[in-house]
Write a protein that holds these residues in place. Structure first.
Motif, PDB file in Angstrom:
ATOM      1  N   ILE A  41       0.821  -1.216   0.000  1.00 22.38           N
ATOM      2  CA  ILE A  41       0.000   0.000   0.000  1.00 22.38           C
ATOM      3  C   ILE A  41       0.857   1.270   0.000  1.00 22.38           C
ATOM      4  O   ILE A  41       0.428   2.331  -0.446  1.00 22.38           O
ATOM      5  CB  ILE A  41      -0.990  -0.003   1.203  1.00 22.38           C
ATOM      6  CG1 ILE A  41      -1.949   1.208   1.148  1.00 22.38           C
ATOM      7  CG2 ILE A  41      -0.272  -0.013   2.530  1.00 22.38           C
ATOM      8  CD1 ILE A  41      -2.795   1.295  -0.073  1.00 22.38           C
ATOM      9  N   ILE A  44       1.030   3.431  -2.873  1.00 18.40           N
ATOM     10  CA  ILE A  44      -0.284   3.891  -3.360  1.00 18.40           C
ATOM     11  C   ILE A  44      -0.801   5.070  -2.539  1.00 18.40           C
ATOM     12  O   ILE A  44      -1.132   6.125  -3.097  1.00 18.40           O
ATOM     13  CB  ILE A  44      -1.305   2.722  -3.349  1.00 18.40           C
ATOM     14  CG1 ILE A  44      -0.876   1.642  -4.348  1.00 18.40           C
ATOM     15  CG2 ILE A  44      -2.713   3.239  -3.685  1.00 18.40           C
ATOM     16  CD1 ILE A  44      -1.683   0.363  -4.297  1.00 18.40           C
ATOM     17  N   TYR A  45      -0.860   4.906  -1.214  1.00 14.51           N
ATOM     18  CA  TYR A  45      -1.430   6.053  -0.476  1.00 14.51           C
ATOM     19  C   TYR A  45      -0.368   7.119  -0.184  1.00 14.51           C
ATOM     20  O   TYR A  45       0.809   6.905  -0.413  1.00 14.51           O
ATOM     21  CB  TYR A  45      -2.236   5.627   0.748  1.00 14.51           C
ATOM     22  CG  TYR A  45      -1.610   4.890   1.909  1.00 14.51           C
ATOM     23  CD1 TYR A  45      -0.251   4.869   2.136  1.00 14.51           C
ATOM     24  CD2 TYR A  45      -2.432   4.221   2.812  1.00 14.51           C
ATOM     25  CE1 TYR A  45       0.282   4.208   3.232  1.00 14.51           C
ATOM     26  CE2 TYR A  45      -1.909   3.558   3.907  1.00 14.51           C
ATOM     27  CZ  TYR A  45      -0.550   3.565   4.104  1.00 14.51           C
ATOM     28  OH  TYR A  45      -0.045   2.924   5.184  1.00 14.51           O
ATOM     29  N   THR A  48       0.513   8.296  -5.008  1.00 11.10           N
ATOM     30  CA  THR A  48       1.020   7.123  -5.730  1.00 11.10           C
ATOM     31  C   THR A  48       2.379   7.468  -6.355  1.00 11.10           C
ATOM     32  O   THR A  48       2.719   8.643  -6.533  1.00 11.10           O
ATOM     33  CB  THR A  48       0.055   6.716  -6.851  1.00 11.10           C
ATOM     34  OG1 THR A  48      -0.025   7.807  -7.777  1.00 11.10           O
ATOM     35  CG2 THR A  48      -1.327   6.367  -6.337  1.00 11.10           C
ATOM     36  N   ASN A  54       5.224  12.650 -11.299  1.00 12.44           N
ATOM     37  CA  ASN A  54       4.741  13.872 -11.969  1.00 12.44           C
ATOM     38  C   ASN A  54       5.077  15.114 -11.156  1.00 12.44           C
ATOM     39  O   ASN A  54       5.464  16.148 -11.710  1.00 12.44           O
ATOM     40  CB  ASN A  54       3.214  13.810 -12.150  1.00 12.44           C
ATOM     41  CG  ASN A  54       2.802  12.843 -13.239  1.00 12.44           C
ATOM     42  OD1 ASN A  54       3.649  12.287 -13.921  1.00 12.44           O
ATOM     43  ND2 ASN A  54       1.504  12.633 -13.387  1.00 12.44           N
TER      44      ASN A  54
HETATM   45  C1  LIG Z   1      -5.632   1.339   3.002  1.00 11.10           C
HETATM   46  C2  LIG Z   1      -5.835   2.739   2.478  1.00 11.10           C
HETATM   47  C3  LIG Z   1      -5.844   3.805   3.366  1.00 11.10           C
HETATM   48  C4  LIG Z   1      -6.045   5.093   2.906  1.00 11.10           C
HETATM   49  N1  LIG Z   1      -6.074   6.114   3.807  1.00 11.10           N
HETATM   50  C5  LIG Z   1      -6.383   7.356   3.399  1.00 11.10           C
HETATM   51  C6  LIG Z   1      -6.522   8.431   4.322  1.00 11.10           C
HETATM   52  O1  LIG Z   1      -6.353   8.236   5.536  1.00 11.10           O
HETATM   53  N2  LIG Z   1      -6.821   9.666   3.865  1.00 11.10           N
HETATM   54  C7  LIG Z   1      -7.020   9.894   2.540  1.00 11.10           C
HETATM   55  O2  LIG Z   1      -7.297  11.041   2.162  1.00 11.10           O
HETATM   56  N3  LIG Z   1      -6.891   8.896   1.626  1.00 11.10           N
HETATM   57  C8  LIG Z   1      -6.593   7.635   2.025  1.00 11.10           C
HETATM   58  N4  LIG Z   1      -6.500   6.616   1.101  1.00 11.10           N
HETATM   59  C9  LIG Z   1      -6.707   6.926  -0.318  1.00 11.10           C
HETATM   60  C10 LIG Z   1      -5.365   6.980  -1.039  1.00 11.10           C
HETATM   61  O3  LIG Z   1      -4.711   8.196  -0.722  1.00 11.10           O
HETATM   62  C11 LIG Z   1      -5.651   6.836  -2.546  1.00 11.10           C
HETATM   63  O4  LIG Z   1      -5.974   5.475  -2.746  1.00 11.10           O
HETATM   64  C12 LIG Z   1      -4.429   7.232  -3.381  1.00 11.10           C
HETATM   65  O5  LIG Z   1      -4.243   8.619  -3.345  1.00 11.10           O
HETATM   66  C13 LIG Z   1      -4.581   6.792  -4.839  1.00 11.10           C
HETATM   67  O6  LIG Z   1      -5.752   7.315  -5.394  1.00 11.10           O
HETATM   68  P1  LIG Z   1      -6.786   6.335  -6.124  1.00 11.10           P
HETATM   69  O7  LIG Z   1      -6.952   5.107  -5.272  1.00 11.10           O
HETATM   70  O8  LIG Z   1      -7.977   7.148  -6.490  1.00 11.10           O
HETATM   71  O9  LIG Z   1      -6.010   5.863  -7.448  1.00 11.10           O
HETATM   72  P2  LIG Z   1      -6.063   6.554  -8.867  1.00 11.10           P
HETATM   73  O10 LIG Z   1      -5.894   8.040  -8.738  1.00 11.10           O
HETATM   74  O11 LIG Z   1      -7.232   6.031  -9.624  1.00 11.10           O
HETATM   75  O12 LIG Z   1      -4.708   5.983  -9.487  1.00 11.10           O
HETATM   76  C14 LIG Z   1      -4.640   4.669 -10.072  1.00 11.10           C
HETATM   77  C15 LIG Z   1      -3.301   4.529 -10.766  1.00 11.10           C
HETATM   78  O13 LIG Z   1      -3.209   5.485 -11.841  1.00 11.10           O
HETATM   79  C16 LIG Z   1      -2.053   6.291 -11.666  1.00 11.10           C
HETATM   80  N5  LIG Z   1      -2.354   7.670 -12.073  1.00 11.10           N
HETATM   81  C17 LIG Z   1      -3.476   8.378 -11.799  1.00 11.10           C
HETATM   82  N6  LIG Z   1      -3.402   9.622 -12.324  1.00 11.10           N
HETATM   83  C18 LIG Z   1      -2.198   9.689 -12.943  1.00 11.10           C
HETATM   84  C19 LIG Z   1      -1.535  10.706 -13.686  1.00 11.10           C
HETATM   85  N7  LIG Z   1      -2.076  11.901 -13.889  1.00 11.10           N
HETATM   86  N8  LIG Z   1      -0.303  10.416 -14.180  1.00 11.10           N
HETATM   87  C20 LIG Z   1       0.257   9.217 -13.992  1.00 11.10           C
HETATM   88  N9  LIG Z   1      -0.318   8.215 -13.315  1.00 11.10           N
HETATM   89  C21 LIG Z   1      -1.531   8.445 -12.787  1.00 11.10           C
HETATM   90  C22 LIG Z   1      -1.699   6.234 -10.199  1.00 11.10           C
HETATM   91  O14 LIG Z   1      -0.297   6.457 -10.006  1.00 11.10           O
HETATM   92  C23 LIG Z   1      -2.114   4.812  -9.836  1.00 11.10           C
HETATM   93  O15 LIG Z   1      -1.075   3.918 -10.120  1.00 11.10           O
HETATM   94  C24 LIG Z   1      -6.260   5.324   1.518  1.00 11.10           C
HETATM   95  C25 LIG Z   1      -6.226   4.243   0.630  1.00 11.10           C
HETATM   96  C26 LIG Z   1      -6.033   2.967   1.088  1.00 11.10           C
HETATM   97  C27 LIG Z   1      -6.035   1.829   0.090  1.00 11.10           C
END
Ligand SMILES: Cc1cc2nc3c(=O)[nH]c(=O)nc-3n(C[C@H](O)[C@H](O)[C@H](O)COP(=O)(O)OP(=O)(O)OC[C@H]3O[C@@H](n4cnc5c(N)ncnc54)[C@H](O)[C@@H]3O)c2cc1C
Length: 202
Positions: A41, A44-45, A48, A54
């Motif tokens: 994780i 990811i969090y 990413t 970027n």
């Molecule tokens: C266990 C867990 C705990 C979490 N805790 C918190 C928390 O406490 N507070 C909170 O605010 N959030 C939390 N999150 C959310 C976490 O911050 C997001 O999951 C993370 O920011 C990724 O966003 P997303 O899941 O929407 O992925 P997406 O934005 O859909 O990204 C998917 C993939 O596409 C890539 N990608 C997306 N856009 C681009 C781009 N423009 N250029 C290149 N690559 C790109 C990303 O790098 C990634 O590999 C948590 C998530 C998890 C799984």
């Protein structure tokens, strides 16, 4: 870079640890499988790796026209000079020097194309993050080797331990350091390699 690169390396380390234990690594007894799941994780969090890459290119490097990176390159070249002044450390210094040249040319390319071809530059953002992390990680090991060499010359400290620090830096340069040169090429060429793929082809 500290977040992006270290979390990626954390995953690699867990992956290697499972491999070292073989089948026992894969099943639960050693605890490593759990560490690997937990580590997965962290890329990811809190941003990413793609977004960290970027951010590094856009908000850190392009926005200030590479100023901080240029200062870093001056420091890196100074470490290369110190390493090459020591017979024992010169091989480490020569690889580090190649790595710094690669960083400098990739940086020039990013700065030259960031305005006109941002999409192509961002296509190489994650490779750039890995390249810079591998380089700076190697730089820190090289600085450790320099400090160890100074202590050895002053006949201070544990000789076996200090020599092992130098061996570690040399090992890193041979195995990881050289990859930086290829990664710099990837930074500059990924955008072009992606051009034949139209969006509606996905
Ligand atoms: C266990 C867990 C705990 C979490 N805790 C918190 C928390 O406490 N507070 C909170 O605010 N959030 C939390 N999150 C959310 C976490 O911050 C997001 O999951 C993370 O920011 C990724 O966003 P997303 O899941 O929407 O992925 P997406 O934005 O859909 O990204 C998917 C993939 O596409 C890539 N990608 C997306 N856009 C681009 C781009 N423009 N250029 C290149 N690559 C790109 C990303 O790098 C990634 O590999 C948590 C998530 C998890 C799984």
């Amino acid at each position: 870079m500290a977040k992006g690169w270290c979390t990626e390396i954390g995953n690699d380390v867990c992956d290697d640890a499972i491999q070292v234990f073989g089948g026992m690594g894969f099943v639960e007894e050693t605890g490593i499988a759990q560490l690997f799941r937990d580590a997965r994780i962290i890329t990811i969090y809190e941003g990413t790796t793609g977004i960290q890459g970027n951010d590094l290119i856009s908000r850190k490097i392009l926005r200030e026209k590479g100023e901080t990176l240029r200062e870093l390159i001056v420091d890196l070249r100074e470490t290369c000079r110190l390493l090459c002044d020591e017979d024992l450390l010169r091989p480490i210094g020569l690889v580090l020097s190649d790595m710094v040249d690669a960083l400098a040319s990739a940086t020039d390319w990013v700065l030259a194309n960031g305005r006109e071809s941002l999409t192509a530059v961002l296509a190489g953002a994650v490779p750039f993050l890995h390249m810079l992390g591998n380089l700076v990680g190697g730089w820190q090991l090289a600085r450790t080797a320099l400090a160890a060499q100074r202590q050895l010359a002053a006949k201070q400290g544990d000789t076996v331990y200090l020599n092992s620090l130098i061996d570690l830096a040399a090992f890193y340069m041979t195995t990881f350091g050289v990859q930086v040169v290829a990664q710099a090429k990837t930074v500059c060429e990924t955008g072009v390699a992606l051009e034949p793929f139209p969006l509606d082809g996905f």
